[in-house]
Design a protein around this motif. Sequence first.
Motif, PDB file in Angstrom:
ATOM      1  N   VAL A   1     -12.186 -13.658   2.704  1.00 19.98           N
ATOM      2  CA  VAL A   1     -12.639 -13.549   4.061  1.00 19.98           C
ATOM      3  C   VAL A   1     -12.656 -12.277   3.993  1.00 19.98           C
ATOM      4  O   VAL A   1     -12.502 -10.878   2.927  1.00 19.98           O
ATOM      5  CB  VAL A   1     -11.099 -14.066   4.870  1.00 19.98           C
ATOM      6  CG1 VAL A   1      -9.928 -12.706   4.853  1.00 19.98           C
ATOM      7  CG2 VAL A   1     -11.955 -13.068   6.576  1.00 19.98           C
ATOM      8  N   GLN A   2     -13.772 -11.597   4.632  1.00 18.77           N
ATOM      9  CA  GLN A   2     -13.934 -10.207   4.368  1.00 18.77           C
ATOM     10  C   GLN A   2     -14.296  -9.242   6.214  1.00 18.77           C
ATOM     11  O   GLN A   2     -14.475  -9.913   6.715  1.00 18.77           O
ATOM     12  CB  GLN A   2     -15.307  -9.464   4.149  1.00 18.77           C
ATOM     13  CG  GLN A   2     -16.793 -10.929   4.678  1.00 18.77           C
ATOM     14  CD  GLN A   2     -17.996 -10.171   3.687  1.00 18.77           C
ATOM     15  OE1 GLN A   2     -18.458  -9.510   2.165  1.00 18.77           O
ATOM     16  NE2 GLN A   2     -19.494 -11.778   3.583  1.00 18.77           N
ATOM     17  N   GLY A   3     -14.568  -8.403   6.650  1.00 16.47           N
ATOM     18  CA  GLY A   3     -14.723  -7.357   7.891  1.00 16.47           C
ATOM     19  C   GLY A   3     -14.911  -6.046   7.622  1.00 16.47           C
ATOM     20  O   GLY A   3     -14.489  -5.383   6.292  1.00 16.47           O
ATOM     21  N   SER A   4     -13.903  -5.569   8.416  1.00 14.37           N
ATOM     22  CA  SER A   4     -13.646  -4.567   8.710  1.00 14.37           C
ATOM     23  C   SER A   4     -12.470  -4.124   8.641  1.00 14.37           C
ATOM     24  O   SER A   4     -11.581  -4.827   9.715  1.00 14.37           O
ATOM     25  CB  SER A   4     -14.974  -3.137   9.475  1.00 14.37           C
ATOM     26  OG  SER A   4     -14.051  -3.953  10.813  1.00 14.37           O
ATOM     27  N   PHE A   5     -11.541  -2.810   8.270  1.00 15.78           N
ATOM     28  CA  PHE A   5     -10.083  -2.576   9.472  1.00 15.78           C
ATOM     29  C   PHE A   5     -10.175  -1.116   9.901  1.00 15.78           C
ATOM     30  O   PHE A   5     -11.319  -0.111   9.599  1.00 15.78           O
ATOM     31  CB  PHE A   5      -9.405  -2.398   7.832  1.00 15.78           C
ATOM     32  CG  PHE A   5      -9.162  -1.411   6.886  1.00 15.78           C
ATOM     33  CD1 PHE A   5      -8.694  -0.596   6.954  1.00 15.78           C
ATOM     34  CD2 PHE A   5     -10.451  -1.381   5.956  1.00 15.78           C
ATOM     35  CE1 PHE A   5      -8.940   0.660   5.584  1.00 15.78           C
ATOM     36  CE2 PHE A   5     -10.642  -0.777   4.812  1.00 15.78           C
ATOM     37  CZ  PHE A   5      -9.613   0.927   4.924  1.00 15.78           C
ATOM     38  N   ARG A   6      -8.848  -1.345  10.226  1.00 20.58           N
ATOM     39  CA  ARG A   6      -8.524  -0.018  11.468  1.00 20.58           C
ATOM     40  C   ARG A   6      -7.309   0.461  10.675  1.00 20.58           C
ATOM     41  O   ARG A   6      -6.258  -0.277  10.429  1.00 20.58           O
ATOM     42  CB  ARG A   6      -9.511   0.328  12.994  1.00 20.58           C
ATOM     43  CG  ARG A   6      -8.694   2.150  13.211  1.00 20.58           C
ATOM     44  CD  ARG A   6      -8.778   2.035  14.246  1.00 20.58           C
ATOM     45  NE  ARG A   6      -8.349   3.495  15.236  1.00 20.58           N
ATOM     46  CZ  ARG A   6      -7.050   3.540  15.688  1.00 20.58           C
ATOM     47  NH1 ARG A   6      -6.151   2.390  15.055  1.00 20.58           N
ATOM     48  NH2 ARG A   6      -6.280   4.694  16.325  1.00 20.58           N
ATOM     49  N   TRP A   7      -6.840   1.472  10.193  1.00 23.22           N
ATOM     50  CA  TRP A   7      -5.227   1.848   9.883  1.00 23.22           C
ATOM     51  C   TRP A   7      -4.984   3.352  10.083  1.00 23.22           C
ATOM     52  O   TRP A   7      -5.972   4.235   9.889  1.00 23.22           O
ATOM     53  CB  TRP A   7      -5.512   1.903   7.884  1.00 23.22           C
ATOM     54  CG  TRP A   7      -3.944   3.173   7.303  1.00 23.22           C
ATOM     55  CD1 TRP A   7      -3.847   4.165   6.871  1.00 23.22           C
ATOM     56  CD2 TRP A   7      -2.889   1.663   6.646  1.00 23.22           C
ATOM     57  NE1 TRP A   7      -2.674   3.966   6.808  1.00 23.22           N
ATOM     58  CE2 TRP A   7      -2.061   2.568   5.887  1.00 23.22           C
ATOM     59  CE3 TRP A   7      -3.064   0.339   6.439  1.00 23.22           C
ATOM     60  CZ2 TRP A   7      -1.167   1.740   6.082  1.00 23.22           C
ATOM     61  CZ3 TRP A   7      -2.209   0.025   6.071  1.00 23.22           C
ATOM     62  CH2 TRP A   7      -1.110   0.986   5.210  1.00 23.22           C
ATOM     63  N   GLU A   8      -3.914   3.246   9.998  1.00 22.83           N
ATOM     64  CA  GLU A   8      -2.919   4.396  11.519  1.00 22.83           C
ATOM     65  C   GLU A   8      -2.104   4.671  10.914  1.00 22.83           C
ATOM     66  O   GLU A   8      -1.456   3.031  10.602  1.00 22.83           O
ATOM     67  CB  GLU A   8      -3.365   3.882  12.932  1.00 22.83           C
ATOM     68  CG  GLU A   8      -3.060   5.622  13.340  1.00 22.83           C
ATOM     69  CD  GLU A   8      -2.460   5.130  15.089  1.00 22.83           C
ATOM     70  OE1 GLU A   8      -1.826   6.655  15.911  1.00 22.83           O
ATOM     71  OE2 GLU A   8      -2.915   4.640  15.658  1.00 22.83           O
ATOM     72  N   GLU A   9      -1.516   5.300  10.260  1.00 24.22           N
ATOM     73  CA  GLU A   9       0.079   5.767   9.647  1.00 24.22           C
ATOM     74  C   GLU A   9       0.637   7.128  10.466  1.00 24.22           C
ATOM     75  O   GLU A   9      -0.172   7.564  10.614  1.00 24.22           O
ATOM     76  CB  GLU A   9      -0.098   6.028   8.893  1.00 24.22           C
ATOM     77  CG  GLU A   9      -1.115   7.152   8.089  1.00 24.22           C
ATOM     78  CD  GLU A   9      -0.453   7.204   6.636  1.00 24.22           C
ATOM     79  OE1 GLU A   9      -0.547   7.588   6.027  1.00 24.22           O
ATOM     80  OE2 GLU A   9      -1.143   6.038   5.845  1.00 24.22           O
TER      81      GLU A   9
END
Length: 204
Positions: free
Chosen positions: A58-66
């Motif tokens: 599977v593939q796609g985009s991500f958004r990471w917030e910390e």
Amino acid sequence: MLRSRRLALLCVAAPFWLAACSTITPSRNFDAGEAARSEQYTGRFAANYTRYGRSEGVQGSFRWEEQGRNVRLDLVSPLGQTLAVVTSTPSGATLDLPNEAPRNAPEVDSLMEQALGFSLPVSGMRDWLHGRPAAGRPASVTRDANGRPDTLKQNGWTVRYVAWQEPAEGAAQGAAQPRRIDMARDGNEAPLSVRLVIDPKSEQ
């Protein structure tokens, strides 16, 4: 078997179905009392894994917030639809999926694997995205000619820093940022590898 192919099926589902799950509202809030400063990363991911003897991808985009020990991770299909939202805080973890009740657990890795067929090492990534091992846990690190991490082994994962990018404007001198990270799970568990390509970002 269908559950193990959830993300792949979502990526090619009919447009009217995708429109119904284009956004997911996180059901878990960040814990109070963590650092007020927030950092964000965006980029692309690709995961390859084996479940029930079948190779999946599977593939796609991500958004990471910390924010301190609070983390939120959005996984998005190539068509721009939110596939899953992961929220990990000191008080627990939640996985939100389209049209399903939230799934809660003390930590998120097992939730992801049960529901999606693969997991991302969220607790480790909080430090690995900064090019450092997680504090307080055994780790081995090799470095390149510039002193940057080349390979990091920790928590049952091998993390390879394939490419780096220039520091964001205003960042500390020499604070290079990873551009591409390849992660592979070690040991006798089902094979799992994840590639992250991180977008350049401005200092928050």
